[in-house]
Design a protein around this motif. Sequence first.
Motif, PDB file in Angstrom:
ATOM      1  N   UNK A   1       0.801  -1.235   0.000  1.00  0.00           N
ATOM      2  CA  UNK A   1       0.000   0.000   0.000  1.00  0.00           C
ATOM      3  C   UNK A   1       0.824   1.271   0.000  1.00  0.00           C
ATOM      4  N   UNK A   2       2.142   1.158   0.114  1.00  0.00           N
ATOM      5  CA  UNK A   2       2.971   2.351   0.127  1.00  0.00           C
ATOM      6  C   UNK A   2       3.144   2.906   1.524  1.00  0.00           C
ATOM      7  N   UNK A   3       4.148   3.728   1.679  1.00  0.00           N
ATOM      8  CA  UNK A   3       4.474   4.316   2.980  1.00  0.00           C
ATOM      9  C   UNK A   3       3.829   5.695   3.091  1.00  0.00           C
ATOM     10  N   UNK A   4       2.990   5.934   4.075  1.00  0.00           N
ATOM     11  CA  UNK A   4       2.398   7.268   4.232  1.00  0.00           C
ATOM     12  C   UNK A   4       3.476   8.275   4.626  1.00  0.00           C
ATOM     13  N   UNK A   5       3.459   9.435   3.964  1.00  0.00           N
ATOM     14  CA  UNK A   5       4.465  10.459   4.244  1.00  0.00           C
ATOM     15  C   UNK A   5       3.891  11.668   4.964  1.00  0.00           C
ATOM     16  N   UNK A   6       2.578  11.897   4.833  1.00  0.00           N
ATOM     17  CA  UNK A   6       1.919  13.034   5.472  1.00  0.00           C
ATOM     18  C   UNK A   6       0.639  12.532   6.145  1.00  0.00           C
ATOM     19  N   UNK A   7       0.113  13.284   7.102  1.00  0.00           N
ATOM     20  CA  UNK A   7      -1.149  12.874   7.740  1.00  0.00           C
ATOM     21  C   UNK A   7      -2.292  12.716   6.739  1.00  0.00           C
ATOM     22  N   UNK A   8      -2.285  13.517   5.672  1.00  0.00           N
ATOM     23  CA  UNK A   8      -3.353  13.411   4.681  1.00  0.00           C
ATOM     24  C   UNK A   8      -3.356  12.046   3.987  1.00  0.00           C
ATOM     25  N   UNK A   9      -2.188  11.402   3.928  1.00  0.00           N
ATOM     26  CA  UNK A   9      -2.108  10.080   3.296  1.00  0.00           C
ATOM     27  C   UNK A   9      -2.912   9.025   4.049  1.00  0.00           C
ATOM     28  N   UNK A  10      -3.201   9.276   5.330  1.00  0.00           N
ATOM     29  CA  UNK A  10      -3.925   8.292   6.124  1.00  0.00           C
ATOM     30  C   UNK A  10      -5.319   8.024   5.578  1.00  0.00           C
ATOM     31  N   UNK A  11      -5.884   9.011   4.900  1.00  0.00           N
ATOM     32  CA  UNK A  11      -7.244   8.854   4.371  1.00  0.00           C
ATOM     33  C   UNK A  11      -7.331   7.728   3.342  1.00  0.00           C
ATOM     34  N   UNK A  12      -6.211   7.389   2.713  1.00  0.00           N
ATOM     35  CA  UNK A  12      -6.223   6.330   1.700  1.00  0.00           C
ATOM     36  C   UNK A  12      -5.639   5.022   2.237  1.00  0.00           C
ATOM     37  N   UNK A  13      -5.426   4.952   3.533  1.00  0.00           N
ATOM     38  CA  UNK A  13      -4.870   3.743   4.138  1.00  0.00           C
ATOM     39  C   UNK A  13      -5.888   3.066   5.043  1.00  0.00           C
ATOM     40  N   UNK A  14      -5.627   1.806   5.340  1.00  0.00           N
ATOM     41  CA  UNK A  14      -6.438   1.057   6.293  1.00  0.00           C
ATOM     42  C   UNK A  14      -5.862   1.315   7.690  1.00  0.00           C
ATOM     43  N   UNK A  15      -6.620   2.049   8.505  1.00  0.00           N
ATOM     44  CA  UNK A  15      -6.167   2.405   9.855  1.00  0.00           C
ATOM     45  C   UNK A  15      -6.902   1.553  10.876  1.00  0.00           C
ATOM     46  N   UNK A  16      -6.149   0.774  11.621  1.00  0.00           N
ATOM     47  CA  UNK A  16      -6.742  -0.079  12.647  1.00  0.00           C
ATOM     48  C   UNK A  16      -7.208   0.788  13.820  1.00  0.00           C
ATOM     49  N   UNK A  17      -8.363   0.438  14.393  1.00  0.00           N
ATOM     50  CA  UNK A  17      -8.960   1.285  15.417  1.00  0.00           C
ATOM     51  C   UNK A  17      -9.383   0.474  16.643  1.00  0.00           C
TER      52      UNK A  17
ATOM     53  N   UNK B   1      -7.429  17.499   7.546  1.00  0.00           N
ATOM     54  CA  UNK B   1      -8.431  16.914   6.670  1.00  0.00           C
ATOM     55  C   UNK B   1      -9.825  16.998   7.253  1.00  0.00           C
ATOM     56  N   UNK B   2     -10.719  16.086   6.837  1.00  0.00           N
ATOM     57  CA  UNK B   2     -12.093  16.081   7.344  1.00  0.00           C
ATOM     58  C   UNK B   2     -12.126  15.945   8.861  1.00  0.00           C
ATOM     59  N   UNK B   3     -13.212  16.397   9.474  1.00  0.00           N
ATOM     60  CA  UNK B   3     -13.331  16.377  10.929  1.00  0.00           C
ATOM     61  C   UNK B   3     -13.509  14.960  11.465  1.00  0.00           C
ATOM     62  N   UNK B   4     -13.902  14.015  10.609  1.00  0.00           N
ATOM     63  CA  UNK B   4     -14.101  12.650  11.073  1.00  0.00           C
ATOM     64  C   UNK B   4     -13.372  11.677  10.153  1.00  0.00           C
ATOM     65  N   UNK B   5     -12.843  10.629  10.767  1.00  0.00           N
ATOM     66  CA  UNK B   5     -12.211   9.575   9.982  1.00  0.00           C
ATOM     67  C   UNK B   5     -13.287   8.729   9.301  1.00  0.00           C
ATOM     68  N   UNK B   6     -12.925   8.100   8.178  1.00  0.00           N
ATOM     69  CA  UNK B   6     -13.867   7.132   7.592  1.00  0.00           C
ATOM     70  C   UNK B   6     -14.118   5.980   8.555  1.00  0.00           C
ATOM     71  N   UNK B   7     -15.181   5.255   8.331  1.00  0.00           N
ATOM     72  CA  UNK B   7     -15.479   4.083   9.157  1.00  0.00           C
ATOM     73  C   UNK B   7     -14.309   3.101   9.066  1.00  0.00           C
ATOM     74  N   UNK B   8     -13.723   2.685  10.201  1.00  0.00           N
ATOM     75  CA  UNK B   8     -12.545   1.808  10.154  1.00  0.00           C
ATOM     76  C   UNK B   8     -12.896   0.434   9.579  1.00  0.00           C
ATOM     77  N   UNK B   9     -11.901  -0.158   8.904  1.00  0.00           N
ATOM     78  CA  UNK B   9     -12.087  -1.494   8.330  1.00  0.00           C
ATOM     79  C   UNK B   9     -11.824  -2.594   9.341  1.00  0.00           C
ATOM     80  N   UNK B  10     -11.078  -2.251  10.399  1.00  0.00           N
ATOM     81  CA  UNK B  10     -10.722  -3.266  11.398  1.00  0.00           C
ATOM     82  C   UNK B  10     -10.725  -2.610  12.770  1.00  0.00           C
TER      83      UNK B  10
END
Length: 297
Positions: free
Chosen positions: A175-191, A208-217
């Motif tokens: 998936x690539x290495x995130x370099x900025x906080x904005x990159x997190x929006x396109x990654x799977x973030x465990x919660x 970025x947006x005030x809320x994170x997307x619904x987590x996948x895990x």
Amino acid sequence: MDKLRGMETFVAVVEGGNFTEAAQRLEISAVMVGKYVRELEDRLGARLLERTTRRQRLTEAGRVFFEDAKRALEQVRMAETSIERLRSSPSGTLRVSAPTTFGAYVVAPLAATFQQMHPLVRVELELSNRIVDLVEEGFDLAVRIGQLGDADLIAKPLTLYRMVICASPDYIARHGRPETPEDLASHRCLSHTAWHGRNGWKVKGWEGPSHWPEPDFTCNDGNGLRMAAIAGAGLLLQPEVLVAEDLARGRLVEVLQPHLPESHPVHLVYRQDTRPLPKLTHFIAHLIEHAGAPASP
């Protein structure tokens, strides 16, 4: 009948509200609790408790005896403690409260090595993220992250509680290495299931947006999230102490180091005592020696 045991049992019944609670507190059966109370009443020649199927209440004699018995038991405890203070080496039971993750990965191993040096010490370690009442609950020491709680307690700084963001080498390769906080929006973030929205994933520089997307895990346990990250499930935000060995062995790789959440101070808190027991002073020194090097923020 052991007079002190009878008094201790009666006080436990009054404070616990019933025989069952007293039995759990004293680690005996409810039948034995009843036996001790009856024998105490027979010896005193007075009824101390009026009991029905629904509740119990103290008689007038019971109220008077309860207060005197509490004072007598406290005097006995003070006498026992005075003897313990005279001992040159740590001994007795040491009750410690610590946050779940920090306690499991830092305090528990150090408590084990402390016992190897001082085998007369019995350790009771409670891992919980709640703030315990040291006086009411009988703890000798508490480890606290951030908020200290009772201002009457003595607090000694221990270290910093640092969070890290990391992922498995396999996940980064895919998936690539995130370099900025904005990159997190396109990654799977465990919660963690205790987190709500961005409550858990607070990173520096995020606009970025005030809320994170619904987590996948999601998982209700930090170690469960750790194992999922090692298996390649996504990016992990957890305490450094939880993943330190995985980072050292290359099972996980740290990312976004300049954007980590703010670190929080860790303190050791304990009750004020002009003559603290050796078991406590030696354990505090042991923790500071082996866990007291502050981590870099």
